[in-house]
Design an enzyme around this catalytic site. Structure first.
Site, PDB file in Angstrom:
ATOM      1  N   HIS A   1      18.550  -2.702   5.561  1.00 35.94           N
ATOM      2  CA  HIS A   1      18.053  -3.444   6.722  1.00 35.94           C
ATOM      3  C   HIS A   1      16.562  -3.214   6.944  1.00 35.94           C
ATOM      4  O   HIS A   1      15.919  -4.005   7.642  1.00 35.94           O
ATOM      5  CB  HIS A   1      18.859  -3.103   7.981  1.00 35.94           C
ATOM      6  CG  HIS A   1      18.595  -1.764   8.561  1.00 35.94           C
ATOM      7  ND1 HIS A   1      19.360  -0.655   8.285  1.00 35.94           N
ATOM      8  CD2 HIS A   1      17.654  -1.345   9.451  1.00 35.94           C
ATOM      9  CE1 HIS A   1      18.912   0.379   8.968  1.00 35.94           C
ATOM     10  NE2 HIS A   1      17.875  -0.004   9.673  1.00 35.94           N
TER      11      HIS A   1
ATOM     12  N   ASP B   1      24.328  -0.447   3.021  1.00 32.04           N
ATOM     13  CA  ASP B   1      23.016  -0.410   3.676  1.00 32.04           C
ATOM     14  C   ASP B   1      22.011   0.416   2.879  1.00 32.04           C
ATOM     15  O   ASP B   1      21.238   1.199   3.426  1.00 32.04           O
ATOM     16  CB  ASP B   1      23.135   0.128   5.100  1.00 32.04           C
ATOM     17  CG  ASP B   1      21.910  -0.208   5.951  1.00 32.04           C
ATOM     18  OD1 ASP B   1      21.196  -1.160   5.591  1.00 32.04           O
ATOM     19  OD2 ASP B   1      21.666   0.482   6.966  1.00 32.04           O
TER      20      ASP B   1
ATOM     21  N   GLY C   1      13.310   3.835  13.294  1.00 30.40           N
ATOM     22  CA  GLY C   1      12.174   4.294  12.482  1.00 30.40           C
ATOM     23  C   GLY C   1      12.575   5.421  11.556  1.00 30.40           C
ATOM     24  O   GLY C   1      11.953   5.632  10.519  1.00 30.40           O
ATOM     25  N   ASN C   2      13.630   6.157  11.930  1.00 26.84           N
ATOM     26  CA  ASN C   2      14.189   7.188  11.052  1.00 26.84           C
ATOM     27  C   ASN C   2      15.030   6.586   9.928  1.00 26.84           C
ATOM     28  O   ASN C   2      15.381   7.294   8.969  1.00 26.84           O
ATOM     29  CB  ASN C   2      15.081   8.156  11.835  1.00 26.84           C
ATOM     30  CG  ASN C   2      14.292   9.246  12.528  1.00 26.84           C
ATOM     31  OD1 ASN C   2      14.249   9.310  13.745  1.00 26.84           O
ATOM     32  ND2 ASN C   2      13.670  10.122  11.738  1.00 26.84           N
ATOM     33  N   SER C   3      15.389   5.329  10.051  1.00 26.90           N
ATOM     34  CA  SER C   3      16.274   4.702   9.069  1.00 26.90           C
ATOM     35  C   SER C   3      15.703   4.813   7.663  1.00 26.90           C
ATOM     36  O   SER C   3      14.543   4.475   7.423  1.00 26.90           O
ATOM     37  CB  SER C   3      16.476   3.229   9.414  1.00 26.90           C
ATOM     38  OG  SER C   3      17.124   3.094  10.656  1.00 26.90           O
TER      39      SER C   3
ATOM     40  N   LEU D   1      31.939 -15.746  -4.299  1.00 26.06           N
ATOM     41  CA  LEU D   1      32.578 -17.066  -4.298  1.00 26.06           C
ATOM     42  C   LEU D   1      31.741 -18.114  -5.000  1.00 26.06           C
ATOM     43  O   LEU D   1      32.262 -19.147  -5.423  1.00 26.06           O
ATOM     44  CB  LEU D   1      32.825 -17.522  -2.854  1.00 26.06           C
ATOM     45  CG  LEU D   1      34.008 -16.894  -2.114  1.00 26.06           C
ATOM     46  CD1 LEU D   1      33.964 -17.263  -0.639  1.00 26.06           C
ATOM     47  CD2 LEU D   1      35.314 -17.353  -2.735  1.00 26.06           C
ATOM     48  N   GLY D   2      30.422 -17.889  -5.080  1.00 20.26           N
ATOM     49  CA  GLY D   2      29.542 -18.884  -5.677  1.00 20.26           C
ATOM     50  C   GLY D   2      29.129 -19.957  -4.685  1.00 20.26           C
ATOM     51  O   GLY D   2      28.946 -21.121  -5.053  1.00 20.26           O
TER      52      GLY D   2
END
Length: 560
Positions: free
Chosen positions: A293, A325, A400-402, A457-458
């Site tokens: 993210h 993630d 911000g720590n992500s 699925l395309g």
């Protein structure tokens, strides 16, 4: 008592309450009685029958009574009529005989007390009582006429007008927003494939511009950044040398912690800006780990990496995985200080850990927070569909720590903090991706740019939200925007504009729900889908079930 004392009051006039000498003979009645002014002539019933003004004959002033005559009966005179008239002063001081129509009013005139008045009109009628102090009619108002309407309070009227205006503005704004959202969905929204779920990236959107220093940015790498010959990351066991204190752990790890800034262009569906997060140096030759993210689930965005020494580099998004993630970046640098990765399986609840990152952006870069391992192997909805479980900690993990490291007291990175999946509204509930369990995903992203074994699925599709459903008439689900030629759905009669509402019998309200089902299957599996198609004319639409064979995801879902 003398006659003079009896006939006159102390003011020198005749006593208005004088009824005559009781010893006077009955044949000496006053002249006024002969003129029809006695009790028989002045009955209230006869006075109330006078509905019209008196005639001209009634307007003649009657002759004053004989002053020498006396009333011999003890019968009080009619109410409001003087028993005696002074020939020299036919209009006594109390004004009883002052009406042009010949009526005799009561001695004290009209009574108007503090609680209303007993009124008589000029014809001697009693129209009504008036109670002015307590909201009664105006004494001169005709009781048959309606009361004048009460004027509304001006302040209340202004308040009601303002309240009505605000309500109308809110309803109008809500409708405009809904229409714009529906139009954006039909024509201008970014296309998202069904191979990855949709999440909000707002938690790390700390600013609308870069917060890093104005230094020269190093150029990026050539190619897509993949390295099929990469050995991948190495997981090391806990050393036997013993634990370090927090200061030593910080010194050993801080140079491996970097800042990540992603510039996102604005679209019809979202506002642009800069996402600020944290990253971990995974190898000396420039591979950086962070959250998916933080790069806004895209390879197309402009990404910059800021090292601990403030040097800045253009970065390439090698690959990302929405389910876990995770994302891998690469910069054109060498001899970097790579982190040491530890085994999360050796953690125990109650072990001390620290988090290092950039809470709030680069302004607070390289901040340290500490805590304990609160739980292990936590499952998170929409993030554990591929079998991934997480480390729970009470170490503060802020926006911000992500993407930053969760470190044990041996100086080893055991987790990648994912603030994105912190439960909103709760304190002390941070989650980190165990590096040892994510090793396969990280190695696949480095070598191929995608996670092998994933199915698709395309198709290209977007989510129909509740509000869009109400405005458009479509059910909530996933609307198909494009079907690839290699998709098996081309053989099932499914068309662009159809909405997938169920997969394997499970309700699908968003792309995340569809991905939760896809992650349980591999390429070549057959999947059952329930599809809605909007009708034409008076038809409200129809629903049917189709079966399709899944394709292998080789990075097609990360084309954007």
């Amino acid at each position: 008592m003398s006659d003079s004392e009896f006939d006159h009051n102390h003011n020198g006039g005749k006593d208005p309450w004088d009824t005559g000498d009781i010893n006077q003979p009955a044949d000496e009645q006053p002249a006024a009685a002969e003129q029809g002014s006695g009790p028989e002539q002045e009955r209230p019933e006869e006075r109330q029958e006078q509905d019209s003004p008196p005639s001209a004959e009634q307007e003649e002033t009657p002759a004053p009574p004989d002053p020498d005559s006396r009333n011999t009966e003890q019968v009080p005179p009619p109410y409001g009529q003087p028993p005696y008239q002074d020939p020299q002063n036919p209009y006594p001081p109390y004004g009883q005989y002052n009406n042009p129509y010949g009526q005799y009013h009561q001695p004290y005139g009209n009574y108007n007390g503090p609680y209303g008045g007993y009124r008589q009109d000029q014809y001697g009628q009693q129209p009504y009582w008036s109670y002015q102090p307590y909201g009664g009619q105006h004494p001169d108002q005709d009781p048959r006429e309606p009361k004048p309407p009460k004027r509304k309070n001006t302040g209340l009227r202004v308040f009601l007008w303002i309240l009505g205006g605000l309500t109308a503005a809110f309803v109008l704004g809500f409708c405009i927003y809904g229409v714009q959202t529906a139009v954006g969905q039909q024509s201008g929204w970014p296309q998202n494939t069904t191979s990855q779920p949709e999440y909000d990236d707002g938690e790390d959107s700390a600013s609308s511009g870069s917060a890093s220093s104005q230094t020269q940015i190093q150029g990026g790498i050539k190619g897509d950044g993949t390295n099929p010959n990469s050995p991948g990351i190495t997981i090391v066991p806990e050393p036997a040398t013993g634990q370090l204190n927090a200061k030593d752990v910080y010194k050993n790890v801080v140079e491996s912690v970097v800042g990540v800034e992603t510039t996102v262009a604005g679209t019809t569906a979202s506002q642009g800006g800069v996402i600020q997060g944290t990253g971990i140096v995974a190898s000396k030759d420039g591979y950086i780990l962070t959250n998916a993210h933080v790069v806004n689930y895209s390879r197309a965005n402009k990404v910059k990496v800021i090292l601990h020494d403030k040097k800045e580099y253009e970065a390439t998004v090698v690959g990302y995985d929405k389910t876990s993630d995770l994302a891998v970046l690469r910069i054109n640098a060498s001899s970097l200080s790579a982190a040491v990765f530890g085994n999360a399986d050796q953690l125990e609840i109650g072990d001390e850990v620290i988090a290092i990152g950039n809470p709030g952006g680069m302004e607070y870069s390289s901040s340290l927070t500490g805590g304990y391992v609160s739980a292990l192997n936590r499952t998170i909805e929409s993030h554990s569909d591929n079998g991934m479980t997480y480390i729970q900690t009470d170490a503060a993990i802020n926006p911000g720590n992500s993407g930053g490291p969760l470190v044990n007291m041996y100086g080893q990175v055991v987790g990648i903090n994912s603030n994105k999946i912190v439960a909103t509204g709760y304190e002390g509930m941070g989650f980190a991706i165990p590096v040892s369990k994510a090793k396969t995903i990280i190695d696949d992203l480095v070598a191929r740019g995608y996670v092998s074994g994933r199915s698709r699925l395309g198709i290209t599709a977007t989510t129909i939200t509740d509000i869009q459903s109400q405005l458009s008439g479509y059910p909530t689900g996933v609307m198909i925007r494009e079907i690839s030629p290699e998709s098996d759905l081309t053989k099932s009669g499914v068309a662009v504009g159809d909405v997938i509402t169920k997969a394997d019998g499970q309700a699908v309200a968003s792309l995340d729900d569809l991905y939760a089902v896809l992650n349980k299957h591999k390429a070549g599996d057959t999947l059952s889908l329930t599809v809605f198609r909007m009708g034409t004319g008076q038809s409200t639409g129809s629903t049917r079930t189709v079966k399709t064979k899944l394709l292998e995801d080789k990075g097609e879902t990360q084309a954007k």
